[in-house]
Write a protein that holds these residues in place. Structure first.
Motif, PDB file in Angstrom:
ATOM      1  N   VAL A 210      -4.498  -2.561  -3.586  1.00  0.00           N
ATOM      2  CA  VAL A 210      -3.872  -2.388  -4.893  1.00  0.00           C
ATOM      3  C   VAL A 210      -4.252  -3.578  -5.762  1.00  0.00           C
ATOM      4  O   VAL A 210      -4.128  -4.731  -5.330  1.00  0.00           O
ATOM      5  CB  VAL A 210      -2.332  -2.311  -4.775  1.00  0.00           C
ATOM      6  N   VAL A 211      -4.723  -3.310  -6.971  1.00  0.00           N
ATOM      7  CA  VAL A 211      -4.982  -4.376  -7.943  1.00  0.00           C
ATOM      8  C   VAL A 211      -3.820  -4.397  -8.921  1.00  0.00           C
ATOM      9  O   VAL A 211      -3.605  -3.436  -9.663  1.00  0.00           O
ATOM     10  CB  VAL A 211      -6.303  -4.137  -8.695  1.00  0.00           C
ATOM     11  N   ARG A 212      -3.064  -5.486  -8.888  1.00  0.00           N
ATOM     12  CA  ARG A 212      -1.949  -5.642  -9.830  1.00  0.00           C
ATOM     13  C   ARG A 212      -2.468  -6.476 -10.997  1.00  0.00           C
ATOM     14  O   ARG A 212      -2.289  -7.690 -11.066  1.00  0.00           O
ATOM     15  CB  ARG A 212      -0.763  -6.307  -9.140  1.00  0.00           C
ATOM     16  N   ALA A 213      -3.133  -5.800 -11.911  1.00  0.00           N
ATOM     17  CA  ALA A 213      -3.876  -6.470 -12.977  1.00  0.00           C
ATOM     18  C   ALA A 213      -2.954  -7.195 -13.942  1.00  0.00           C
ATOM     19  O   ALA A 213      -1.863  -6.710 -14.273  1.00  0.00           O
ATOM     20  CB  ALA A 213      -4.713  -5.447 -13.740  1.00  0.00           C
ATOM     21  N   THR A 214      -3.415  -8.351 -14.407  1.00  0.00           N
ATOM     22  CA  THR A 214      -2.705  -9.075 -15.458  1.00  0.00           C
ATOM     23  C   THR A 214      -3.565  -9.251 -16.705  1.00  0.00           C
ATOM     24  O   THR A 214      -3.122  -9.867 -17.673  1.00  0.00           O
ATOM     25  CB  THR A 214      -2.247 -10.462 -14.955  1.00  0.00           C
TER      26      THR A 214
ATOM     27  N   LEU B  12       0.825  -1.203   0.000  1.00  0.00           N
ATOM     28  CA  LEU B  12       0.000   0.000   0.000  1.00  0.00           C
ATOM     29  C   LEU B  12       0.861   1.256   0.000  1.00  0.00           C
ATOM     30  O   LEU B  12       0.581   2.220  -0.723  1.00  0.00           O
ATOM     31  CB  LEU B  12      -0.932   0.004   1.211  1.00  0.00           C
ATOM     32  N   ALA B  13       1.934   1.243   0.778  1.00  0.00           N
ATOM     33  CA  ALA B  13       2.817   2.411   0.841  1.00  0.00           C
ATOM     34  C   ALA B  13       3.572   2.599  -0.467  1.00  0.00           C
ATOM     35  O   ALA B  13       3.722   3.728  -0.957  1.00  0.00           O
ATOM     36  CB  ALA B  13       3.792   2.261   2.009  1.00  0.00           C
ATOM     37  N   ALA B  14       4.047   1.488  -1.048  1.00  0.00           N
ATOM     38  CA  ALA B  14       4.850   1.581  -2.276  1.00  0.00           C
ATOM     39  C   ALA B  14       4.024   2.085  -3.445  1.00  0.00           C
ATOM     40  O   ALA B  14       4.508   2.863  -4.276  1.00  0.00           O
ATOM     41  CB  ALA B  14       5.456   0.223  -2.601  1.00  0.00           C
ATOM     42  N   TYR B  15       2.781   1.649  -3.541  1.00  0.00           N
ATOM     43  CA  TYR B  15       1.940   2.026  -4.665  1.00  0.00           C
ATOM     44  C   TYR B  15       1.170   3.323  -4.420  1.00  0.00           C
ATOM     45  O   TYR B  15       0.428   3.775  -5.296  1.00  0.00           O
ATOM     46  CB  TYR B  15       0.948   0.907  -4.974  1.00  0.00           C
ATOM     47  N   ALA B  16       1.337   3.934  -3.268  1.00  0.00           N
ATOM     48  CA  ALA B  16       0.587   5.155  -2.962  1.00  0.00           C
ATOM     49  C   ALA B  16       1.165   6.390  -3.627  1.00  0.00           C
ATOM     50  O   ALA B  16       0.468   7.389  -3.788  1.00  0.00           O
ATOM     51  CB  ALA B  16       0.540   5.372  -1.443  1.00  0.00           C
ATOM     52  N   VAL B  17       2.419   6.356  -4.031  1.00  0.00           N
ATOM     53  CA  VAL B  17       3.086   7.534  -4.581  1.00  0.00           C
ATOM     54  C   VAL B  17       3.494   7.291  -6.026  1.00  0.00           C
ATOM     55  O   VAL B  17       3.661   6.158  -6.460  1.00  0.00           O
ATOM     56  CB  VAL B  17       4.328   7.908  -3.753  1.00  0.00           C
ATOM     57  N   ASP B  18       3.627   8.400  -6.762  1.00  0.00           N
ATOM     58  CA  ASP B  18       4.275   8.313  -8.063  1.00  0.00           C
ATOM     59  C   ASP B  18       5.598   9.057  -7.942  1.00  0.00           C
ATOM     60  O   ASP B  18       6.142   9.162  -6.843  1.00  0.00           O
ATOM     61  CB  ASP B  18       3.371   8.845  -9.183  1.00  0.00           C
ATOM     62  N   SER B  19       6.144   9.552  -9.027  1.00  0.00           N
ATOM     63  CA  SER B  19       7.450  10.198  -8.973  1.00  0.00           C
ATOM     64  C   SER B  19       7.372  11.712  -8.885  1.00  0.00           C
ATOM     65  O   SER B  19       8.358  12.400  -9.092  1.00  0.00           O
ATOM     66  CB  SER B  19       8.275   9.789 -10.202  1.00  0.00           C
TER      67      SER B  19
ATOM     68  N   VAL C  98      -5.157   0.845  -9.230  1.00  0.00           N
ATOM     69  CA  VAL C  98      -5.109  -0.141 -10.307  1.00  0.00           C
ATOM     70  C   VAL C  98      -3.770   0.006 -11.012  1.00  0.00           C
ATOM     71  O   VAL C  98      -3.489   1.044 -11.623  1.00  0.00           O
ATOM     72  CB  VAL C  98      -6.269   0.047 -11.305  1.00  0.00           C
ATOM     73  N   SER C  99      -2.930  -1.009 -10.885  1.00  0.00           N
ATOM     74  CA  SER C  99      -1.595  -1.001 -11.494  1.00  0.00           C
ATOM     75  C   SER C  99      -1.600  -1.878 -12.740  1.00  0.00           C
ATOM     76  O   SER C  99      -2.074  -3.017 -12.713  1.00  0.00           O
ATOM     77  CB  SER C  99      -0.558  -1.525 -10.505  1.00  0.00           C
ATOM     78  N   LEU C 100      -1.046  -1.350 -13.832  1.00  0.00           N
ATOM     79  CA  LEU C 100      -1.012  -2.063 -15.107  1.00  0.00           C
ATOM     80  C   LEU C 100       0.384  -2.572 -15.456  1.00  0.00           C
ATOM     81  O   LEU C 100       0.599  -3.083 -16.557  1.00  0.00           O
ATOM     82  CB  LEU C 100      -1.515  -1.138 -16.225  1.00  0.00           C
TER      83      LEU C 100
END
Length: 523
Positions: A116-120, A97-104, A161-163
């Motif tokens: 987090v949904v790590r979609a395939t 949750l912490a890793a995917y909460a931020v962008d750059s 939602v991570s692609l």
């Protein structure tokens, strides 16, 4: 209504280019030292910049009517429904949750997402959005997490939602010069696959080694080759998109001409995850030019002379494929970050590349134009090292703590004027400003030096605001390639009139009536 804050310079998140598509430096889990991309974004929430307005829940112009402001604590039985559908592709452990909460970007979340949904697959994305739509849960969308505009930052209690795991190059259709790819394919990987067929993928963000095709499309990413080949939307033939309620639609086609219905493909290009989630695309490729490319460099003692040289080059018959500018301060920082023998100019240098059978002659013509406009030194070589140095600009500047920057564009004929104006703004504020630019298309990335404190950060943001208004006064734009996200949303009324904003909000409401997709960002 504010959903993000701002990190002070040097805060969490490695910079990148665009919403998961315009930046070097992977912002995904386990990232740390990723290489950021070219350019930066404008100010964000806080210190007179950002979203403004009352707290979450208030609906103002630019908010998404109907958006549900859910907080953390979605009932576990509801989340179990999504887990049943997705299995281990649903992540809810604290580290993820912490890793995917931020962008750059500089934007920071106001809390952690619920999952987090790590979609395939497209089916995974459809299931996730249908679940979120039914419950009014806000959704942020990400690829490699390289965005600089804060568009992929998670919402507190929301769903990410991570692609990035949707990374298949499905097919290269060499006869039709098309590629079918999933959204998580890395830009450089597609380019390499195309090269095996004597083709290449024209968009070339400085973050090509990290940025994803889906992110490039979502932000309509630019890059180094824009002066010759245009931006991402110019090569997108068709899309597969999951709408807010989970329905799947396809736009465009494989033909060169297609005037059937509205151009929905272009509508989704640059929509920054606000209208739907792009899961796959058909993109156009071009033949690799014959012959040996030539790289050129020209050093100037006056950055305004460099601007005038660019205008002369672009308006003449000698057409480069790449034409970039790096000012003296940026060269100094790049060399300190990664010594490569890059010569230091008096004020700025132009670097670029020519291609095709006439590449040597074209490079000589461009060098002559530069000398005629005051270049103190020119060089032509077969090496790509100068362009690789240009790609290091953002990570080098970031390593120096320079994160307060913008992504303005001006008509190419205004380059000398905007460089002069930036110098005056820097002097008036008592701040050094470093500049790198996709000079051939007029897209600038000025970066303001500032100390690591809220007051310093706010002062630098005021410089960025002045630079942005200068660009607009010259017929320019607040964002050339990175998108608006959250950090530049306060600037929208500076460029768009109330009617234009109302039309965009109406489109958003039609496709996402509950306002769950990237609410409070981009428009």
């Amino acid at each position: 209504m504010s959903t993000v804050g701002l990190a002070a310079p040097g805060g969490p998140g490695d910079p990148g280019d665009g919403l998961d598509g315009r930046g070097d430096g992977r912002g995904g889990p386990g990232d740390g030292a990723g290489e950021p991309g070219d350019g930066f974004d404008g100010p964000g929430d806080g210190a007179g910049c950002g979203l403004g307005g009352p707290g979450d829940g208030a609906v103002e112009r630019g908010d998404d009517p109907g958006a549900q402001r859910t907080g953390a604590g979605e009932p576990s039985d509801a989340l179990d429904e999504l887990r049943t559908a997705l299995g281990d592709r649903l992540l809810d452990d604290p580290a993820s949750l912490a890793a995917y909460a931020v962008d750059s970007s500089r934007a920071q979340p106001d809390g952690l997402p619920v999952a987090v949904v790590r979609a395939t697959s497209t089916g995974d994305v459809s299931a996730a959005l249908a679940w979120a739509h039914a419950r009014g849960i806000r959704v942020s969308v990400r690829g490699a997490g390289t965005g600089l505009s804060g568009g992929a930052v998670a919402y507190a209690g929301g769903l990410v939602v991570s692609l990035e795991a949707m990374n298949r190059i499905v097919a290269i259709d060499a006869d039709n010069r098309l590629a079918d790819v999933e959204a998580g394919v890395v830009t450089a990987d597609l380019d390499a696959a195309a090269h095996a067929h004597g083709l290449f993928f024209p968009p070339d963000p400085a973050s090509a080694a990290w940025s994803t095709i889906g992110g490039n499309i979502a932000t309509n990413a630019g890059g180094l080759r824009c002066v010759a080949h245009g931006v991402t939307t110019d090569v997108v033939a068709a899309l597969e998109v999951v709408l807010a309620d989970g329905r799947v639609m396809r736009t465009g086609g494989r033909t060169r001409k297609n005037t059937t219905g509205y151009d929905l493909t272009s509508l989704f290009c640059g929509s920054e995850g606000t209208l739907g989630v792009i899961t796959s695309a058909t993109v156009r490729l071009k033949p690799v030019p014959p012959g040996q490319p030539r790289t050129f460099r020209a050093s100037f003692d006056d950055i305004e002379d460099a601007g005038r040289a660019v205008t002369a080059i672009v308006s003449g018959p000698a057409a480069p494929e790449v034409l970039e500018l790096i000012d003296a301060r940026s060269v100094e920082i790049i060399e300190a970050f990664h010594p490569s023998g890059l010569p230091s100019p008096g004020a700025a240098m132009l670097v670029g590349q020519t291609v095709g059978l006439t590449a040597p002659e074209t490079a000589e013509q461009i060098a002559a134009i530069c000398r005629a406009h005051g270049a103190s030194e020119t060089e032509i070589s077969d090496s790509d090292s100068l362009l690789e140095a240009r790609r290091l600009a953002n990570p080098a500047l970031t390593a120096q703590g320079l994160r307060v920057s913008c992504d303005v564009g001006v008509p190419v004929a205004q380059l000398a004027t905007v460089f002069h104006g930036i110098g005056e703004i820097a002097e008036r504020h008592g701040r050094r400003v470093a500049i790198v630019a996709h000079a051939g298309d007029g897209n600038l990335h000025p970066t303001v030096e500032a100390g690591d404190s809220p007051a310093e950060y706010a002062a630098a943001e005021r410089v960025i605001d002045d630079i942005t208004r200068l660009a607009l006064s010259l017929g320019g734009t607040i964002s050339g390639e990175h998108g608006i996200g959250s950090v530049k949303r306060h600037e929208l009324p500076w460029q768009l009139d109330a009617t234009a904003l109302d039309v965009q909000h109406a489109i958003k409401a039609a496709l996402d009536p509950r306002g769950i997709l990237t609410p409070g960002r981009a428009i």
